[in-house]
Design an enzyme around this catalytic site. Structure first.
Site, short mmCIF file in Angstrom:
data_model
loop_
_atom_site.label_atom_id
_atom_site.label_comp_id
_atom_site.label_asym_id
_atom_site.label_seq_id
_atom_site.Cartn_x
_atom_site.Cartn_y
_atom_site.Cartn_z
N HIS A 47 -6.89 -4.93 -5.02
CA HIS A 47 -6.50 -4.02 -6.15
C HIS A 47 -5.74 -4.82 -7.17
CE1 HIS A 47 -5.71 -0.42 -8.15
NE2 HIS A 47 -4.30 -0.39 -7.75
N HIS A 74 -14.81 5.72 -6.57
CA HIS A 74 -13.44 6.39 -6.40
C HIS A 74 -13.65 7.58 -5.49
CE1 HIS A 74 -9.46 7.20 -8.57
NE2 HIS A 74 -9.56 5.75 -8.10
N ASN A 126 2.08 4.50 -7.40
CA ASN A 126 1.64 5.36 -8.68
C ASN A 126 1.84 6.76 -8.37
OD1 ASN A 126 0.79 6.02 -11.03
ND2 ASN A 126 -1.33 4.96 -10.81
N GLU A 147 -9.06 -8.18 -8.82
CA GLU A 147 -8.90 -7.07 -10.00
C GLU A 147 -7.94 -7.60 -10.90
OE1 GLU A 147 -9.17 -2.39 -10.87
OE2 GLU A 147 -8.25 -3.15 -8.98
N GLU A 156 -17.26 0.24 -5.14
CA GLU A 156 -16.16 0.37 -4.32
C GLU A 156 -15.72 1.63 -4.03
OE1 GLU A 156 -11.42 0.08 -6.45
OE2 GLU A 156 -13.05 -0.95 -7.36
N ARG A 173 -9.94 -4.44 -0.14
CA ARG A 173 -9.55 -4.23 -1.33
C ARG A 173 -8.08 -4.04 -0.98
NH1 ARG A 173 -9.80 -4.11 -6.24
NH2 ARG A 173 -9.80 -1.93 -6.59
N ASP A 177 -1.27 -0.09 -12.55
CA ASP A 177 -0.19 0.67 -11.74
C ASP A 177 0.54 -0.41 -10.78
OD1 ASP A 177 -2.40 0.02 -9.92
OD2 ASP A 177 -2.29 2.30 -8.98
N TYR A 211 -13.08 9.31 -14.32
CA TYR A 211 -12.30 8.35 -14.00
C TYR A 211 -12.85 6.83 -14.59
CZ TYR A 211 -10.89 4.47 -11.27
OH TYR A 211 -10.32 3.43 -10.81
#
Length: 403
Positions: free
Chosen positions: A313, A213, A38, A340, A237, A284, A317, A160
């Site tokens: 994850h 984040h 990304n 996810e 997370e 993750r 993206d 976010y």
């Protein structure tokens, strides 16, 4: 042996930018690998075209481990997101080829299914607590057993995880990065209120997750964890920047809230200390940024020794190619935790037809040979690459901060 005779990079933007590697063999079988990083898509595309594809021609497509080692050890400048994303793309494509030739879905080549399906979590977000809870109730009605909660923070124009559309979230913007303003105190006040409202509306039979984040200090993360403990979060997370791995020990000392980290990790070396010191509960790392299925299995095997589960994850993206690869991995790995799942835009699904399915909070990769995903190259060609950047954060006094 199936010999690699050609490979090419396909760049397309059906809602957002994706980079796909297509490897062809002399048996007429081809495989696909996701190579999307990304905001740095063209860097990986160039790396593949200039430094990887020439080294693949003439090699045995069945020798997945050997080719992985060749690309990793042969690079000398090892690790890093560009190199490991490129290696992951090759790895996925080779597993896809192997499955197609064998006539089996990839998860069968990984030892078979360890479970009937893969539990996934959806993303509920809104500008207010009320909006977020309303979306979460919608996800619950769709059968989701786990839901991530993110909501707007009063006094902050953008946060976010909060999108203009309640389902499709794409933070990258064209032109130059958007600069947002961040206030930690306001954020720490709103999140416990969000979880309290969610538990009151959704009850206790659904898992609730939250993504910090990377924006808190260890002691701030410990405080938030304590505040959320009454609402039994499934995980917190990326509580603090993962570069400072010792910080997770301090967080551990202040909260029993489970911790998840790893979406920006690229190798087992990034995760090793956190796993061996049991400073996290979920790893993750994702297929496309951590060297592919082959390397992610090594990370999961190490984590399994310490009763740490996977939680890959799976945002938008990553293309459906990576989503398919993740589901094959998830279905087979013994210490799976959760996956996810952000649904792709209809344009993306049209470019990447796939066999994976969702029902009652669970996903399955399907039983088509290989990964079970394809690319419509004619359709992909109609969506030209568009330069885009992820946002950045500044504190209210103008100081640069973690997004």
């Amino acid at each position: 042996m199936p010999k690699i005779i050609d490979a090419k990079v396909i760049i397309t933007c059906p809602g957002r930018n994706f980079v796909t590697l297509k490897i062809m063999t002399d048996e007429g079988v081809y495989g696909l690998g996701d190579a999307t990083l990304n905001g740095r898509e063209l860097a990986v595309a160039s790396y593949l075209t200039d430094h990887v594809i020439p080294c693949l021609i003439g090699r045995d497509a069945h020798r997945i481990e050997d080719l992985w080692q060749y690309l990793y050890k042969g690079a000398y400048w090892r690790r890093g997101p560009v190199t490991m994303t490129a290696i992951a793309a090759v790895d996925m494509a080779l597993w896809d080829i192997k499955g197609k030739i064998a006539g089996l879905p990839v998860y069968q080549l990984l030892g078979g299914a360890s479970r009937e399906g893969v539990m996934v979590y959806g993303h509920a977000n809104g500008t207010t607590i009320e909006d977020t809870v309303k979306v979460a109730l919608d996800y619950q009605a769709q059968g989701y057993k786990a839901i991530r909660l993110q909501c707007g923070v009063p006094g902050m124009a953008s946060t976010y995880g909060v999108s203009k559309d309640k389902y499709f979230y794409e933070p990258a913007d064209a032109d130059l990065p958007t600069e947002n303003i961040w206030n930690t105190s306001k954020y720490l006040r709103i999140v416990p209120e969000l979880f309290k409202a969610a538990r009151e509306s959704l009850g206790w039979d659904v898992h609730l997750l939250h993504d910090i984040h990377h924006r808190l200090t260890p002691i701030e993360a410990g405080r938030l964890g304590q505040d959320l403990e009454p609402y039994r979060p499934f995980w917190l997370e990326d509580a603090t920047p993962a570069e400072n791995q010792e910080a997770f020990r301090l967080i551990r000392q202040h909260t029993t809230a489970p911790l998840a980290v790893g979406e920006i990790f690229n190798s087992i070396w990034d995760a090793k200390d956190l796993i061996q010191n049991q400073l996290i509960d979920y790893i993750r790392a994702t297929v496309v940024h951590a060297g592919g299925i082959t390397h992610l299995r090594r990370i999961a095997a190490l984590a399994d020794l310490y009763q740490i589960r996977t939680g890959c994850h799976g945002a938008t993206d990553l293309s459906p190619v990576c989503m398919a690869a993740a589901l094959h991995f998830d279905l087979s790995v013994p210490n799976f935790g959760i996956q996810e799942y952000m649904r792709h835009m209809p344009e993306t699904d049209a470019v990447f037809p796939h066999a994976y399915t969702f029902a009652d909070g669970m996903m399955h990769p399907g039983d088509q040979p290989g990964l079970g995903v394809d690319i419509d190259e004619d359709l992909a060609a109609g969506y030209e690459y568009k330069r885009a950047f992820l946002p950045v954060n500044r504190l209210e006094d103008g100081t640069m901060f973690n997004w």
